[in-house]
Design an enzyme around this catalytic site. Structure first.
Site, short mmCIF file in Angstrom:
data_model
loop_
_atom_site.label_atom_id
_atom_site.label_comp_id
_atom_site.label_asym_id
_atom_site.label_seq_id
_atom_site.Cartn_x
_atom_site.Cartn_y
_atom_site.Cartn_z
N HIS A 264 -5.98 28.79 -39.49
CA HIS A 264 -4.82 29.58 -39.93
C HIS A 264 -3.56 28.92 -39.40
CE1 HIS A 264 -2.17 33.00 -40.63
NE2 HIS A 264 -3.09 33.44 -41.46
N ASP B 212 -10.05 35.78 -44.80
CA ASP B 212 -10.81 35.52 -46.03
C ASP B 212 -12.30 35.26 -45.77
OD1 ASP B 212 -7.89 33.87 -46.97
OD2 ASP B 212 -8.68 35.66 -47.95
#
Ligand code: SDX
Length: 428
Positions: free
Chosen positions: A307, A364
């Protein structure tokens, strides 16, 4: 800490004011830099060190794994609120009381009919068209059927545009899914809650009475809340910069949907499931895929990992991982994909390459497992992300317009040819 930053360029030194946020983040305000320095600018590919705005909507701390909407922790909101309450808080600044929430919902319900001619647009798409492309197109097309939605100069016009898109967007989401399934394009019911209504539109079959499954309703509520906003991510920055030209809300949202579609961003939830399926087909050989992810000559990335901001666990992933387990247990589903995901996570968390780069599961990684358990097709996963992110995009766009922010227009450093003499074609 002093309240100025000093910059030395050659023999000249410059001072710039520091901005400090309510959570003690500090930024150097360089808006005078180019003028005082005779043209010097900064450059920061991917804006990894550059803020685009001051915002009061969402706070996150990537090092500590903290995420809050309007000051409320994501853990509290996921556990105690419902999606429409959270949408109201993001857009209007705080959680609503019952009267405010009821009025918001009533106004949304009064705006949840989509012009029948939109169905002609959907009919023109091939059945296998990706639903994100359909959704982006239909969202932009909505302007043609709601031309006044572009005007948001008054508070009332802004509010009307917001309740229109909050009412019509779930219909477009449901119709995009039903188009791929060859099902009639339907409506929900005004008697249902916001999320229950979405479920009815998405899952109802024409020949049976649809019953709301409370397990799925609670899980969907939680997933939509967890996806609702995330400060200045790629798609939100897109919504803001498109809106900064004073393009309307619907057109700005359509651009945001396209940005979210990318597999490095919201498209990752679909890519995660496709990756886990490939590993399953490959006999569950997670080590092979870990090696591919670390091989610089291989473009493969471990989807759902890493991320830009979270250099610790993504707090949403922590919540979704628990929810995935609960939903599958409650629905009595044994999904080998969940076991493969857990195995992959354990391997990555103990692998030097991933640990050194602080690559952890993100929002996700587990969400697709829940969507699949709900019977949502994999190509609809990113559409579900967009459905959740809608109130965040609206809130950020509204803040940008209310703050009267200037049109977004970054600078560049030119690295091309210097002045060249023009030659006629017969001399080239
Ligand atoms: C979302 O920004 C947001 O807030 C987004 C989001 C939201 O709510 O809006 O949180 C939603 O988009 C979540 C992210 C979903 N994307 C994925 O899961 C795709 C896989 N992840 C990566 O592509 C990547 O981690 C990003 C895009 C998420 C972040 O990329 P960065 O910050 O630009 O990091 P990078 O590409 O510079 O990577 C740093 C290093 C590199 O290795 P080195 O050059 O240092 O040797 O880490 C490696 C990368 O190769 N790396 C990975 C990896 N992610 C980063 N290696 C293998 N697999 C990965 N997934």
């Amino acid at each position: 800490m002093s309240d100025i930053a000093k910059l030395q360029i050659g023999d000249e030194s410059y001072e710039f004011p520091l901005i400090k946020g309510t959570e003690n983040e500090v930024a150097i305000n360089i808006k005078t830099l180019r003028g005082v320095s005779g043209g010097v600018i900064t450059i920061d590919p991917g804006y990894k060190n550059t803020g685009s705005c001051e915002s009061a909507i969402t706070f996150l701390d990537g090092e500590k794994g903290i995420l809050r909407y309007r000051g409320y922790s994501i853990e509290d909101l996921a556990e105690k609120a419902d999606f429409l309450e959270v949408a109201y808080a993001l857009i209007f600044g705080d959680l609503p009381n019952k009267e405010q929430l009821d009025k918001f919902h009533d106004d949304i319900k009064s705006n949840s009919i989509v012009d029948e001619d939109v169905k002609k647009i959907i009919d023109a798409f091939p059945k296998n068209a990706h639903p994100m492309g359909v959704l982006s197109s239909l969202t932009s097309a909505l302007v043609a059927f709601n031309p006044s939605s572009v005007n948001v100069d008054s508070e009332e016009e802004m509010y009307n545009s917001i309740v229109r898109i909050m009412g019509k967007f779930p219909v477009l989401v449901a119709w995009a899914m039903r188009k791929t399934q060859g099902l009639p394009l339907n409506y929900g019911s005004k008697s249902l809650g916001y999320v229950e209504n979405i479920m009815k539109m998405m899952f109802e079959k024409p020949n049976e009475e649809y019953e709301i499954n409370p397990i799925i309703k609670d899980a969907l509520d939680k997933l939509l809340i967890l996806h609702a906003d995330h400060e200045q991510n790629c798609s939100t920055s897109t919504v803001r910069i498109v809106g900064s030209s004073h393009a309307g809300l619907f057109a700005s949202l359509s651009a945001g949907i396209s940005a979210l579609w990318g597999p490095l961003h919201g498209g990752a939830n679909q890519a995660v499931l496709e990756m886990l399926e490939a590993i399953k087909e490959d006999g569950g050989d997670t080590k092979k895929y870990m090696a591919k992810a670390k091989d610089k000559s291989d473009p493969f990335r471990l989807m759902g990992f890493g991320h830009r901001v979270y250099k610790n666990f993504d707090p949403r992933a922590t919540i979704i991982k628990v929810a995935a387990n609960e939903v599958l247990n409650d629905l009595g589903i044994e999904d080998p994909i969940l076991d493969i995901a857990r195995g992959l996570e354990q391997e990555a968390l103990n692998d030097e390459y991933f640990v050194k780069r602080k690559l952890y599961p993100n929002v996700d990684f587990y969400s697709g497992i829940i969507y699949r358990a709900m019977g949502i097709p994999v190509e609809m996963f990113t559409v579900m992300f967009a459905l959740g992110r809608l109130p965040g995009w609206i809130a950020q766009w509204k803040e940008m317009r209310e703050n009267k922010e200037p049109i977004g227009r970054p600078r560049q450093v030119y690295t091309g040819e210097n002045l060249k003499e023009f030659k006629d074609i017969n001399k080239r």
